[in-house]
Design a protein around this motif. Structure first.
Motif, PDB file in Angstrom:
ATOM      1  N   ALA A  63       0.836  -1.195   0.000  1.00  0.00           N
ATOM      2  CA  ALA A  63       0.000   0.000   0.000  1.00  0.00           C
ATOM      3  C   ALA A  63       0.877   1.254   0.000  1.00  0.00           C
ATOM      4  CB  ALA A  63      -0.921   0.006   1.215  1.00  0.00           C
ATOM      5  N   VAL A  64       0.463   2.240  -0.788  1.00  0.00           N
ATOM      6  CA  VAL A  64       1.184   3.510  -0.876  1.00  0.00           C
ATOM      7  C   VAL A  64       0.196   4.660  -0.732  1.00  0.00           C
ATOM      8  CG1 VAL A  64       2.961   2.527  -2.373  1.00  0.00           C
ATOM      9  CG2 VAL A  64       0.959   3.631  -3.382  1.00  0.00           C
ATOM     10  N   VAL A  65       0.745   5.857  -0.557  1.00  0.00           N
ATOM     11  CA  VAL A  65      -0.058   7.075  -0.463  1.00  0.00           C
ATOM     12  C   VAL A  65       0.129   7.891  -1.733  1.00  0.00           C
ATOM     13  CG1 VAL A  65      -0.418   9.232   0.790  1.00  0.00           C
ATOM     14  CG2 VAL A  65       0.131   7.138   2.047  1.00  0.00           C
ATOM     15  N   HIS A  66      -0.972   8.373  -2.295  1.00  0.00           N
ATOM     16  CA  HIS A  66      -0.916   9.273  -3.439  1.00  0.00           C
ATOM     17  C   HIS A  66      -1.454  10.629  -3.014  1.00  0.00           C
ATOM     18  CE1 HIS A  66       0.386   6.357  -6.356  1.00  0.00           C
ATOM     19  NE2 HIS A  66      -0.667   5.584  -6.159  1.00  0.00           N
ATOM     20  N   SER A  67      -0.644  11.658  -3.200  1.00  0.00           N
ATOM     21  CA  SER A  67      -1.036  13.020  -2.866  1.00  0.00           C
ATOM     22  C   SER A  67      -0.756  13.921  -4.052  1.00  0.00           C
ATOM     23  CB  SER A  67      -0.265  13.542  -1.649  1.00  0.00           C
ATOM     24  OG  SER A  67      -0.549  12.782  -0.509  1.00  0.00           O
ATOM     25  N   TYR A  68      -1.684  14.846  -4.299  1.00  0.00           N
ATOM     26  CA  TYR A  68      -1.463  15.805  -5.369  1.00  0.00           C
ATOM     27  C   TYR A  68      -2.299  17.050  -5.121  1.00  0.00           C
ATOM     28  CZ  TYR A  68      -0.996  18.125  -9.800  1.00  0.00           C
ATOM     29  OH  TYR A  68      -0.717  19.062 -10.754  1.00  0.00           O
ATOM     30  N   ALA A  69      -1.704  18.219  -5.345  1.00  0.00           N
ATOM     31  CA  ALA A  69      -2.421  19.491  -5.318  1.00  0.00           C
ATOM     32  C   ALA A  69      -1.846  20.366  -6.416  1.00  0.00           C
ATOM     33  CB  ALA A  69      -2.285  20.174  -3.962  1.00  0.00           C
ATOM     34  N   SER A  70      -2.714  20.986  -7.202  1.00  0.00           N
ATOM     35  CA  SER A  70      -2.255  21.857  -8.281  1.00  0.00           C
ATOM     36  C   SER A  70      -1.367  22.969  -7.722  1.00  0.00           C
ATOM     37  CB  SER A  70      -3.452  22.473  -9.004  1.00  0.00           C
ATOM     38  OG  SER A  70      -4.263  21.474  -9.591  1.00  0.00           O
ATOM     39  N   GLU A  71      -0.273  23.228  -8.398  1.00  0.00           N
ATOM     40  CA  GLU A  71       0.706  24.195  -7.913  1.00  0.00           C
ATOM     41  C   GLU A  71       0.091  25.590  -7.795  1.00  0.00           C
ATOM     42  OE1 GLU A  71       5.204  25.782  -9.069  1.00  0.00           O
ATOM     43  OE2 GLU A  71       4.170  24.313 -10.320  1.00  0.00           O
ATOM     44  N   SER A  72       0.282  26.214  -6.641  1.00  0.00           N
ATOM     45  CA  SER A  72      -0.184  27.575  -6.364  1.00  0.00           C
ATOM     46  C   SER A  72      -1.688  27.723  -6.574  1.00  0.00           C
ATOM     47  CB  SER A  72       0.547  28.590  -7.256  1.00  0.00           C
ATOM     48  OG  SER A  72       1.937  28.496  -7.079  1.00  0.00           O
TER      49      SER A  72
END
Length: 263
Positions: A63-72
């Motif tokens: 199991a892994v963690v996926h994180s993402y947020a559009s820059e700025s």
């Protein structure tokens, strides 16, 4: 001309995580699903099982963690103290705010994600070749050969700038994610300003938002092998391709240009 919301989302996910993204993010997809790509969207038509092709899987892996947020483009804040101890077994309530400063921006956090894939691509290649030669397998078909299934997850995509989402959650609810996600009862609560273009909140897990797609194409090799090929590679002057059928993962260019068509 600005990219459509789902085009921006799928490009950011591919650049950030290396997978093709399902649109909408909460749409169910299964390993072995068969369909075609249009406008960076996978459209399911049938499945390997329905076509009479059995396959074995490998996974799920670690199991892994996926994180993402559009820059700025995304800001997350929590009003309350996550470290506050329970009182009489009641976890402290927190107010979570996710602010999207720009249109078409994404906030994603998913934990306990596992990857599952079709084990034997050469066996699948032989089965699909038989279907292709008999006219059952169409040149534009693609198949889901790898799939990511999430544990607790939140995916939000803004439709316009100045979109703010607020919701209540307990510290206990936030523990599995370590980042803001509402409780199953509260879900994504109050949207202030513009509405979201897409949202998927699943504290119990089970989302299938990321995948790999493969297609059957004519290859130049004399023996079957897996090859990653771009559009137009291996064409003869008359526009046809030599060699035998090969099963190959789609590249981003093929996915963005409505997939591939076998010649």
């Amino acid at each position: 001309m600005a990219a459509a919301i789902h085009e921006q989302y799928t490009k950011e996910i591919y650049d950030g995580l290396g997978y093709f993204a399902v649109w909408m993010p909460n749409s169910p997809v299964a390993l072995g699903d068969v369909g075609f790509v249009r406008g960076r969207r996978f459209h399911r038509m049938t499945s390997l099982a329905d076509l009479g092709i059995a396959f074995e899987t490998v996974g799920p892996g670690a199991a892994v963690v996926h994180s993402y947020a559009s820059e700025s483009g995304v800001e997350v804040s929590v009003n309350g103290d996550v470290a506050t101890p329970d009182v009489l077994g009641i976890a402290p309530q927190l107010t979570v705010t996710v602010t999207f400063h720009r249109a078409h921006t994404t906030y994603l956090r998913a934990v306990d994600c596992t990857e599952e894939a079709i084990r034997d691509h050469l066996a699948l290649q032989r089965g699909l070749t038989e279907l292709r030669e008999s006219g059952v397998w169409l040149g534009e078909y693609v198949v889901v050969t790898k799939l990511v299934r999430t544990g607790p997850a939140v995916i939000m995509v803004s439709s316009q700038a100045a979109t703010r989402v607020e919701f209540q959650a307990s510290a206990g609810d936030l523990a599995p994610l370590s980042l803001p996600v509402g409780s199953a009862g509260a879900g994504v609560g109050t949207s202030v300003g513009s509405s979201l273009a897409a949202e998927a909140v699943a504290l119990d897990g089970g989302l299938t938002p990321f995948l790999e797609l493969s297609a059957l194409r004519r290859g130049l090799s004399a023996r079957p092998r897996l090859r990653l090929r771009g559009p137009g590679t291996g064409s003869k002057p008359d526009g046809t391709s030599g060699g035998r059928w090969e099963l190959a993962p789609l590249s981003w260019e093929q996915f963005a240009e409505d997939g591939v068509r076998a010649s």
